[in-house]
Design a protein around this motif. Structure first.
Motif, PDB file in Angstrom:
ATOM      1  N   SER A  74      -3.740   4.936  -9.923  1.00  0.00           N
ATOM      2  CA  SER A  74      -3.003   3.987  -9.091  1.00  0.00           C
ATOM      3  C   SER A  74      -2.395   2.849  -9.899  1.00  0.00           C
ATOM      4  O   SER A  74      -1.522   2.134  -9.412  1.00  0.00           O
ATOM      5  CB  SER A  74      -3.912   3.418  -8.003  1.00  0.00           C
ATOM      6  N   ILE A  75      -2.839   2.667 -11.143  1.00  0.00           N
ATOM      7  CA  ILE A  75      -2.342   1.566 -11.961  1.00  0.00           C
ATOM      8  C   ILE A  75      -1.004   1.936 -12.582  1.00  0.00           C
ATOM      9  O   ILE A  75      -0.884   2.967 -13.244  1.00  0.00           O
ATOM     10  CB  ILE A  75      -3.345   1.194 -13.066  1.00  0.00           C
ATOM     11  N   ALA A  76       0.000   1.099 -12.374  1.00  0.00           N
ATOM     12  CA  ALA A  76       1.312   1.262 -13.008  1.00  0.00           C
ATOM     13  C   ALA A  76       1.803   2.703 -12.940  1.00  0.00           C
ATOM     14  O   ALA A  76       1.907   3.382 -13.951  1.00  0.00           O
ATOM     15  CB  ALA A  76       1.247   0.786 -14.468  1.00  0.00           C
ATOM     16  N   ALA A 231      17.205   4.063 -31.014  1.00  0.00           N
ATOM     17  CA  ALA A 231      17.643   3.598 -29.699  1.00  0.00           C
ATOM     18  C   ALA A 231      16.455   2.948 -29.021  1.00  0.00           C
ATOM     19  O   ALA A 231      15.316   3.371 -29.201  1.00  0.00           O
ATOM     20  CB  ALA A 231      18.190   4.751 -28.854  1.00  0.00           C
ATOM     21  N   SER A 232      16.718   1.920 -28.238  1.00  0.00           N
ATOM     22  CA  SER A 232      15.645   1.198 -27.553  1.00  0.00           C
ATOM     23  C   SER A 232      15.721   1.453 -26.055  1.00  0.00           C
ATOM     24  O   SER A 232      16.802   1.487 -25.464  1.00  0.00           O
ATOM     25  CB  SER A 232      15.767  -0.312 -27.813  1.00  0.00           C
ATOM     26  N   TRP A 233      14.553   1.621 -25.443  1.00  0.00           N
ATOM     27  CA  TRP A 233      14.490   1.765 -23.994  1.00  0.00           C
ATOM     28  C   TRP A 233      14.845   0.436 -23.324  1.00  0.00           C
ATOM     29  O   TRP A 233      14.533  -0.639 -23.834  1.00  0.00           O
ATOM     30  CB  TRP A 233      13.083   2.149 -23.549  1.00  0.00           C
ATOM     31  N   ARG A 234      15.462   0.525 -22.163  1.00  0.00           N
ATOM     32  CA  ARG A 234      15.607  -0.646 -21.316  1.00  0.00           C
ATOM     33  C   ARG A 234      14.204  -1.089 -20.881  1.00  0.00           C
ATOM     34  O   ARG A 234      13.338  -0.251 -20.623  1.00  0.00           O
ATOM     35  CB  ARG A 234      16.449  -0.304 -20.085  1.00  0.00           C
ATOM     36  N   ARG A 235      13.972  -2.388 -20.818  1.00  0.00           N
ATOM     37  CA  ARG A 235      12.665  -2.910 -20.455  1.00  0.00           C
ATOM     38  C   ARG A 235      12.260  -2.409 -19.059  1.00  0.00           C
ATOM     39  O   ARG A 235      13.037  -2.486 -18.107  1.00  0.00           O
ATOM     40  CB  ARG A 235      12.690  -4.433 -20.495  1.00  0.00           C
ATOM     41  N   ALA A 236      11.053  -1.886 -18.963  1.00  0.00           N
ATOM     42  CA  ALA A 236      10.562  -1.350 -17.696  1.00  0.00           C
ATOM     43  C   ALA A 236      10.246  -2.478 -16.720  1.00  0.00           C
ATOM     44  O   ALA A 236       9.965  -3.616 -17.122  1.00  0.00           O
ATOM     45  CB  ALA A 236       9.313  -0.501 -17.933  1.00  0.00           C
ATOM     46  N   ARG A 237      10.299  -2.138 -15.442  1.00  0.00           N
ATOM     47  CA  ARG A 237       9.903  -3.093 -14.401  1.00  0.00           C
ATOM     48  C   ARG A 237       8.423  -2.847 -14.081  1.00  0.00           C
ATOM     49  O   ARG A 237       8.069  -1.827 -13.487  1.00  0.00           O
ATOM     50  CB  ARG A 237      10.768  -2.915 -13.158  1.00  0.00           C
ATOM     51  N   VAL A 238       7.586  -3.771 -14.493  1.00  0.00           N
ATOM     52  CA  VAL A 238       6.136  -3.665 -14.274  1.00  0.00           C
ATOM     53  C   VAL A 238       5.679  -4.920 -13.548  1.00  0.00           C
ATOM     54  O   VAL A 238       5.861  -6.029 -14.054  1.00  0.00           O
ATOM     55  CB  VAL A 238       5.378  -3.499 -15.609  1.00  0.00           C
ATOM     56  N   SER A 239       5.090  -4.761 -12.389  1.00  0.00           N
ATOM     57  CA  SER A 239       4.684  -5.911 -11.586  1.00  0.00           C
ATOM     58  C   SER A 239       3.569  -6.687 -12.272  1.00  0.00           C
ATOM     59  O   SER A 239       2.841  -6.166 -13.132  1.00  0.00           O
ATOM     60  CB  SER A 239       4.219  -5.446 -10.204  1.00  0.00           C
ATOM     61  N   ALA A 240       3.434  -7.941 -11.877  1.00  0.00           N
ATOM     62  CA  ALA A 240       2.363  -8.778 -12.431  1.00  0.00           C
ATOM     63  C   ALA A 240       0.994  -8.177 -12.132  1.00  0.00           C
ATOM     64  O   ALA A 240       0.082  -8.218 -12.963  1.00  0.00           O
ATOM     65  CB  ALA A 240       2.469 -10.195 -11.868  1.00  0.00           C
ATOM     66  N   ALA A 241       0.853  -7.585 -10.932  1.00  0.00           N
ATOM     67  CA  ALA A 241      -0.427  -6.970 -10.575  1.00  0.00           C
ATOM     68  C   ALA A 241      -0.731  -5.779 -11.465  1.00  0.00           C
ATOM     69  O   ALA A 241      -1.880  -5.595 -11.904  1.00  0.00           O
ATOM     70  CB  ALA A 241      -0.399  -6.540  -9.104  1.00  0.00           C
ATOM     71  N   ASP A 242       0.277  -4.946 -11.761  1.00  0.00           N
ATOM     72  CA  ASP A 242       0.062  -3.788 -12.626  1.00  0.00           C
ATOM     73  C   ASP A 242      -0.213  -4.227 -14.068  1.00  0.00           C
ATOM     74  O   ASP A 242      -0.996  -3.591 -14.779  1.00  0.00           O
ATOM     75  CB  ASP A 242       1.268  -2.856 -12.582  1.00  0.00           C
ATOM     76  N   ARG A 243       0.423  -5.300 -14.501  1.00  0.00           N
ATOM     77  CA  ARG A 243       0.148  -5.799 -15.853  1.00  0.00           C
ATOM     78  C   ARG A 243      -1.312  -6.228 -15.968  1.00  0.00           C
ATOM     79  O   ARG A 243      -1.995  -5.891 -16.942  1.00  0.00           O
ATOM     80  CB  ARG A 243       1.058  -6.983 -16.178  1.00  0.00           C
ATOM     81  N   ALA A 244      -1.779  -6.977 -14.971  1.00  0.00           N
ATOM     82  CA  ALA A 244      -3.172  -7.445 -14.998  1.00  0.00           C
ATOM     83  C   ALA A 244      -4.141  -6.274 -14.906  1.00  0.00           C
ATOM     84  O   ALA A 244      -5.167  -6.243 -15.616  1.00  0.00           O
ATOM     85  CB  ALA A 244      -3.396  -8.423 -13.844  1.00  0.00           C
ATOM     86  N   TRP A 286       2.670  -9.857 -22.242  1.00  0.00           N
ATOM     87  CA  TRP A 286       3.451  -8.652 -21.961  1.00  0.00           C
ATOM     88  C   TRP A 286       4.869  -8.820 -22.506  1.00  0.00           C
ATOM     89  O   TRP A 286       5.455  -9.883 -22.376  1.00  0.00           O
ATOM     90  CB  TRP A 286       3.510  -8.422 -20.449  1.00  0.00           C
ATOM     91  N   PRO A 287       5.432  -7.800 -23.142  1.00  0.00           N
ATOM     92  CA  PRO A 287       4.904  -6.439 -23.344  1.00  0.00           C
ATOM     93  C   PRO A 287       4.128  -6.259 -24.650  1.00  0.00           C
ATOM     94  O   PRO A 287       3.805  -5.142 -25.014  1.00  0.00           O
ATOM     95  CB  PRO A 287       6.182  -5.608 -23.375  1.00  0.00           C
ATOM     96  N   ASP A 288       3.855  -7.366 -25.351  1.00  0.00           N
ATOM     97  CA  ASP A 288       3.194  -7.278 -26.656  1.00  0.00           C
ATOM     98  C   ASP A 288       1.685  -7.482 -26.566  1.00  0.00           C
ATOM     99  O   ASP A 288       1.037  -7.764 -27.577  1.00  0.00           O
ATOM    100  CB  ASP A 288       3.802  -8.321 -27.610  1.00  0.00           C
ATOM    101  N   THR A 289       1.121  -7.335 -25.375  1.00  0.00           N
ATOM    102  CA  THR A 289      -0.318  -7.522 -25.200  1.00  0.00           C
ATOM    103  C   THR A 289      -1.110  -6.466 -25.966  1.00  0.00           C
ATOM    104  O   THR A 289      -0.764  -5.290 -25.943  1.00  0.00           O
ATOM    105  CB  THR A 289      -0.681  -7.436 -23.709  1.00  0.00           C
TER     106      THR A 289
END
Length: 350
Positions: A74-76, A231-244, A286-289
């Motif tokens: 369920s995470i991310a 080539a670099s990926w576009r930054r993903a959309r990750v919610s604050a809840a999923d980051r935590a 994030w994203p360097d955590t």
């Protein structure tokens, strides 16, 4: 770093196609022509890091991305998607694929089946029919029913499509399950809406020959060089809840390393013999955590050992630390550590 593995390479028709394992870029090389580059940085793969499957056909190659497995799914959550790289380096996205089971790829496209179909050898009925979706590089989808389950679909070159079915449900034997397969005689051109294999003269699969054929199609891993295309990926959309939740999952993987195992009478033991005074620390935003796990161990008595895990990939997607603690235990048990003299300020990074 130059020299590390970073590419997978296959033959596709008269071309060699290479895809980066961690970046959205492919290189197509054909005789007498300059290499061409294809990229897809905007492909949305959700909030979870992916694993890559690379499949070749005589008209191009498929890059299939699927979310990495996590202890808590369920995470991310991530998304499954595919990119077709043509012989002219045209990149076409096949999205979304959902949770479909991947069967293989031919000149017709990606062969997929419903994810709900049972893989249980004892579920006899699931082996007696198949509903197939074939997604073409142009985005169209062909649906087809087969009166037996498809075993694999592949392209051995020169538009030579090999599709096999299981001729009967798996049988138990003293050595395990026995699978019997046969090739379907497919005609060139469009696929039919229905295949009735019981009305066809099937060609039994020569297992040894098939293993050789499949082995030749396995992508070759090659090192990344300093001047390779990037080539670099576009930054993903990750919610604050999923980051935590992702950070909590990474730190939780290393919880209680000094009392990791519990025997039937309740006595505890560390992750591996001799490990003491563990410490788990979170560094960076994030994203360097990253999570730094350090401890004392007799293999390095003059300081602390440390393992560092990046919680997110370069695009900011959660990289699940599945079995990371077990991998650490195995490395310590086999003494798979760097030379002691590489320690810096009393810390040996392993």
């Amino acid at each position: 770093m130059p020299g590390e593995y970073g590419w997978q390479r296959v033959r596709a028709g008269d071309a060699t196609i290479s895809v980066a394992e961690d970046e959205p870029v492919a290189c197509v090389s054909r005789p007498g022509e300059p290499s061409r580059i294809a990229t897809w940085p905007d492909l949305d793969l959700g909030a979870r890091a992916t694993q890559l499957t690379f499949l070749s056909t005589s008209t191009g190659a498929w890059v299939v991305y699927r979310p990495q497995e996590a202890q808590d799914q369920s995470i991310a959550p991530g998304r499954t998607a595919a990119v077709h790289v043509g012989l002219d380096a045209t990149a076409r996205v096949a999205d979304p694929l959902g949770d479909a089971q991947l069967i293989g790829a031919t000149v017709h496209g990606l062969w997929l089946r419903d994810p709900a179909v049972s893989r249980d050898p004892d579920d006899i009925t699931s082996w007696l029919s198949d509903d197939i979706r074939v997604r073409s590089s142009g985005g169209t989808e062909h649906r087809m029913t087969v009166d037996r389950r498809i075993a694999w679909a592949l392209d051995t070159g020169a538009s030579d499509t090999r599709v096999a079915v299981y001729t009967e449900p798996p049988r138990r034997s003293p050595g395990g399950w026995v699978y019997t397969t046969a090739h379907i005689p497919l005609r060139p051109g469009e696929l039919p809406a229905e295949i009735r294999t019981r009305a066809l003269a099937l060609d039994p699969v020569d297992d040894a020959a098939m293993i050789r054929t499949m082995s030749a199609l396995v992508p070759q891993r090659v090192p990344r060089e300093a001047d390779d295309p990037r080539a670099s990926w576009r930054r993903a959309r990750v919610s604050a809840a999923d980051r935590a939740a992702a950070v909590a999952a990474a730190t939780g993987e290393f919880a209680n390393l000094d009392a990791y195992w519990t025997d039937p009478i309740g006595k505890t033991a560390p992750l591996t013999g001799g490990l003491r005074h563990p410490r788990v620390e979170v560094r960076g935003e994030w994203p360097d955590t990253r999570v730094e796990v350090s401890f004392w161990h007799p293999l390095f008595p003059s300081g602390r050992m440390r393992r560092t895990l990046h919680v997110f990939d370069a695009a900011g997607r959660f990289a699940p630390p599945l079995y990371a603690s077990v991998h650490l235990m195995e490395d310590l048990a086999t003494q798979k550590i760097p030379p002691i003299e590489t320690a810096i300020d009393g810390i040996l990074e392993i």
